[in-house]
Write an enzyme that holds these catalytic residues in place. Structure first.
Site, mmCIF file in Angstrom:
data_model
loop_
_atom_site.group_PDB
_atom_site.id
_atom_site.type_symbol
_atom_site.label_atom_id
_atom_site.label_comp_id
_atom_site.label_asym_id
_atom_site.label_seq_id
_atom_site.Cartn_x
_atom_site.Cartn_y
_atom_site.Cartn_z
ATOM 1 N N LEU A 64 -10.421 5.655 7.917
ATOM 2 C CA LEU A 64 -8.953 4.708 7.948
ATOM 3 C C LEU A 64 -9.705 4.068 6.631
ATOM 4 C CD1 LEU A 64 -7.726 4.823 10.614
ATOM 5 C CD2 LEU A 64 -6.903 7.160 8.468
ATOM 6 N N ASP A 65 -9.072 3.564 5.917
ATOM 7 C CA ASP A 65 -8.848 2.260 4.933
ATOM 8 C C ASP A 65 -8.797 1.107 5.942
ATOM 9 O OD1 ASP A 65 -9.284 3.538 2.440
ATOM 10 O OD2 ASP A 65 -6.732 3.703 1.958
ATOM 11 N N VAL A 66 -9.043 -0.350 5.795
ATOM 12 C CA VAL A 66 -9.391 -1.349 6.315
ATOM 13 C C VAL A 66 -8.203 -1.632 6.403
ATOM 14 C CG1 VAL A 66 -9.492 -2.576 3.706
ATOM 15 C CG2 VAL A 66 -10.011 -3.521 6.689
ATOM 16 N N HIS A 80 -8.687 7.937 -0.776
ATOM 17 C CA HIS A 80 -7.661 7.141 -0.766
ATOM 18 C C HIS A 80 -6.387 8.185 -1.041
ATOM 19 C CE1 HIS A 80 -8.699 3.031 -0.642
ATOM 20 N NE2 HIS A 80 -9.579 2.979 -1.644
#
Length: 234
Positions: free
Chosen positions: A101-103, A188
Site C-alpha cells: 500500500l502506498d505510504v 499506483h
C-alpha cells in the site's frame, strides 16, 4: 538444526552473537551448559535456555494490520515508520507485507512469514479481488458516473502502459466517494485509473482482499492475528 541457528531464530541474537553467547556460557541444553555452536538439536524435544529464558521456534504468523497514513511497506528503514514496526511480536522483522500500500493509503494490510501463502494472495493467476474506497477531488454523478463505470468495466489504458487494465467494478457511494474492485496490482493502479478518468484521488483506503474484510474493531495502527478460518480463505 544447528544450535547457533536455533538461537538466531528464537532470540534477538545474530549468528555471530549467538556463538559469543555460547562461548560465554549463557546457554544450556537440557539443563547442561553447552558451548559448541554446531551442536545439532531436536527442536521438538530439546530444551534450550538463554540467560534463564527458554527459547522456542516461532511458527508461521498471519497478521491483519489497519495501516495508517505515513507508514510504508518497505523492509528497509526510510523516511517513514515501517508497517512491521507496528507489530509487537518476536522476530517481527521476518514478516513481509503481502502486496503493498502506498505510504498515504490506509486500510487492510496483510503480513506473514509464509511465502507460499503470500504468493497465493498476490499472484495474478489467482485474480484475488481487492476493494478500495477512494475520496475524489471532483464529484462524478449522473452521466459522468455511468461513463466512468463503463470505462472501468471495459478496461482503461493507463499512461505509460501497453495493455489496458483488467475489467474492474466501480460503484459510487456518493458523488465524491467511489468503491473500486480490481484483481491486479499495477503500480499506483487505483490512483492512475481515476487519473485516466480525468479525476484525482484525495485519499484511498483498502477495505478488503478476497473474502477477507478489514476488522472494523481495529483502529489505524492496530493489528491482530488471523483466525484459522481466515487463513484458509487463500
Amino acid at each position: 538444526m544447528r544450535l547457533d541457528r536455533f538461537l538466531s531464530e528464537t532470540s534477538p541474537l545474530t549468528r555471530s552473537l549467538a556463538k559469543r553467547a555460547l562461548k560465554n556460557g549463557e546457554v544450556t541444553l537440557n539443563g547442561e551448559p553447552i558451548k559448541q555452536s554446531a551442536t545439532q538439536i531436536d527442536t521438538d524435544n530439546d530444551v534450550v535456555v538463554l540467560n534463564g529464558e527458554r527459547l522456542e521456534l516461532v511458527g508461521l504468523r498471519y497478521i491483519m494490520l489497519h495501516k495508517p497514513v505515513d507508514v510504508e511497506c518497505n523492509a528497509r528503514r526510510g523516511l517513514y515508520q515501517r508497517a512491521i514496526d507496528l507489530i509487537d511480536l518476536p522476530k517481527a522483522d521476518r514478516l513481509q507485507p503481502v502486496g503493498r500500500l502506498d505510504v498515504d493509503t490506509t486500510g487492510l494490510l496483510l503480513l506473514t512469514d509464509d511465502g507460499q501463502w503470500s504468493h497465493r494472495v498476490t499472484s495474478p493467476r489467482h485474480r484475488c479481488a481487492k476493494v478500495y474506497i477512494a475520496e475524489l477531488a471532483e464529484p462524478m454523478e449522473g452521466a459522468s458516473a455511468e461513463w466512468a463505470i463503463e470505462q472501468v468495466a471495459n478496461g482503461l489504458m493507463l499512461d505509460g502502459e501497453e495493455t489496458p487494465t483488467q475489467p474492474a467494478t466501480l460503484r459510487f457511494l456518493s458523488p465524491s466517494q467511489a468503491e473500486l474492485t480490481i484483481t491486479e496490482g499495477r503500480y499506483h493502479q487505483v490512483k492512475r485509473m481515476f487519473a485516466a478518468l480525468g479525476n484525482h484521488v484525495n485519499s484511498l483506503h483498502r477495505s478488503s482482499i478476497g473474502d477477507l474484510a478489514l476488522d472494523e474493531n481495529l483502529a489505524p495502527g492496530e493489528w491482530r492475528e488471523l483466525t484459522t478460518d481466515e487463513i484458509a480463505l487463500f
